[in-house]
Design an enzyme around this catalytic site. Structure first.
Site, short mmCIF file in Angstrom:
data_model
loop_
_atom_site.label_atom_id
_atom_site.label_comp_id
_atom_site.label_asym_id
_atom_site.label_seq_id
_atom_site.Cartn_x
_atom_site.Cartn_y
_atom_site.Cartn_z
CD GLU A 111 14.10 2.69 14.06
OE1 GLU A 111 13.06 2.73 14.75
OE2 GLU A 111 14.09 2.71 12.83
CG HIS B 115 10.77 4.95 12.93
ND1 HIS B 115 11.05 3.61 13.14
CD2 HIS B 115 9.59 4.99 12.27
CE1 HIS B 115 10.06 2.89 12.65
NE2 HIS B 115 9.17 3.70 12.11
NE ARG C 158 -3.37 -2.07 3.09
CZ ARG C 158 -2.99 -3.20 3.65
NH1 ARG C 158 -1.72 -3.45 3.92
NH2 ARG C 158 -3.89 -4.12 3.95
CB ILE D 88 10.19 5.21 4.09
CG1 ILE D 88 9.18 5.98 4.93
CG2 ILE D 88 9.49 4.37 3.05
CD1 ILE D 88 9.66 7.27 5.46
NE ARG E 264 9.64 -2.11 11.21
CZ ARG E 264 8.75 -1.11 11.22
NH1 ARG E 264 9.01 0.03 10.62
NH2 ARG E 264 7.60 -1.24 11.85
C1 8YV Z 1 5.31 2.81 13.84
C2 8YV Z 1 5.99 2.20 11.73
O1 8YV Z 1 4.02 2.94 14.12
O2 8YV Z 1 3.79 1.56 11.28
C3 8YV Z 1 4.98 1.25 11.29
O3 8YV Z 1 5.36 0.14 10.90
O4 8YV Z 1 7.14 2.05 11.52
C4 8YV Z 1 5.59 3.38 12.49
O5 8YV Z 1 4.53 4.00 11.90
C5 8YV Z 1 6.13 3.32 14.89
O6 8YV Z 1 7.27 2.54 14.89
C6 8YV Z 1 5.42 3.22 16.21
O7 8YV Z 1 6.20 3.71 17.20
#
Ligand code: 8YV
Length: 324
Positions: A263, A281, A156, A232, A234
């Site tokens: 992180e 992040h 998405r 954007i 992981r």
């Molecule tokens: C997380 C994210 O919500 O949705 C994800 O996978 O990486 C972020 O939007 C964030 O890590 C929450 O703390």
């Protein structure tokens, strides 16, 4: 059926307060700073039927809660939750797709422009008074003009980024674990092939054993000396040592990173790279979007105990039913 007000829910980690509030309005809530079985209230483990989590939930913690039915993860990426183990044990896992898609795609574009046109560095230049003392900021080597963009992970968020890139007038191609139906962008059969065909690579890939360190020295070399890499998805999907090396040696031109393997620890080697634009992040981190994610976490738990079904189950647990 017992009243859902009697259901005990464990809130794990630093969960968004709006999610906690909505859960407290509906259930008996206990908070734990992290999913560590030794921190559970004594003799209470059997009471908990749900976890709402921002942070890791491993197999041992799932096993420590014999009556667990659902884990509602705050975030679309759920690599921190052992969903495979949960699925085998008949425990539902949910995530927060859709509500953050456009926000994360916006951030990806921001990072791409920051990395390419050096906007954070140009702002620092102004703030340091150098515009007055030294004159105009140097012309940037990087430009989006004429670029070819490859997207690693066409889910998405990948699609939302691709739509934005199209609006910039740039061609898009992609690599994904399988070809995506109904998508006209050119598909490449491997990440290496994609990197060789483009000069701009945006990774939106999830953190899985298959994607671990997928963006490696070979991929960066294939991207080439004009290459821009944006992540954007992981941090675990990147060999960060190889990336820092590629940035330092000019193997690629620049990078924009919102996510890191460990992180909040950012490797010193990346911090030293002037041609990297680094963010802590913040892909989904607006009040608007985080509130929507919080609502979806709460809604999954409420729907599970109220109606016997989850709103947004993850693929590993789609088969799990509530038994109601
Ligand atoms: C997380 C994210 O919500 O949705 C994800 O996978 O990486 C972020 O939007 C964030 O890590 C929450 O703390």
């Amino acid at each position: 059926m017992a009243d859902i007000q009697d259901v005990h829910v464990l809130v794990v980690g630093n969960l968004h307060e709006h999610a906690v509030k909505r859960l407290e309005e509906n259930f008996q809530v206990t908070r734990l700073s992290k999913a560590d079985a030794s921190a559970l209230p004594p003799d209470d483990a059997q009471n908990f039927r749900a976890i709402a989590a921002s942070g890791a939930v491993d197999a041992a913690f799932i096993d420590a809660l014999p009556n667990l039915e659902i884990i509602a993860n705050f975030g679309v990426g759920y690599d921190a939750v052992d969903a495979g183990h949960a699925g085998k044990k008949g425990v539902m896992v949910t995530n927060t797709p859709d509500v953050l898609t456009e926000e994360v795609a916006d951030t990806a574009i921001g990072l791409l422009i920051n990395a390419t046109r050096e906007l954070p560095k140009a702002e620092n230049y102004l703030r340091a008074g150098k515009w007055k003392s030294d004159g105009a900021y140097p012309l940037t080597r990087g430009s989006l003009r004429g670029r070819k963009v490859g997207i690693f992970g066409m889910g998405r968020i990948g699609l939302a980024i691709a739509r934005r890139i199209e609006a910039f007038g740039l061609p898009v191609s992609y690599f994904n674990r399988s070809r995506v139906d109904g998508v006209s962008y050119e598909y490449h059969g491997s990440l290496l092939e994609l990197a060789g065909a483009v000069d701009t690579l945006i990774s939106v890939a999830p953190g899985t054993p298959q994607t671990a360190k997928a963006v490696n020295a070979d991929v960066l070399k294939a991207l080439g000396p004009d290459g821009i890499f944006v992540n954007i998805g992981r941090g675990s999907t990147v060999d960060e040592e190889a990336l820092a090396q590629a940035l330092k040696s000019g193997t690629i031109m620049a990078a924009g990173l919102d996510v890191f393997a460990d992180e909040p620890n950012v490797p010193q080697a990346l911090l030293e790279c002037e041609n990297a634009s680094l963010l802590p992040h913040v892909g989904s981190a607006s009040q608007h979007t985080r509130r929507a994610m919080a609502d979806l976490v709460a809604q999954n738990v409420i729907s599970w105990f109220g109606e016997g079904k989850a709103v947004t189950p993850v693929s590993e647990t789609r088969h799990v039913t509530s038994g109601r």
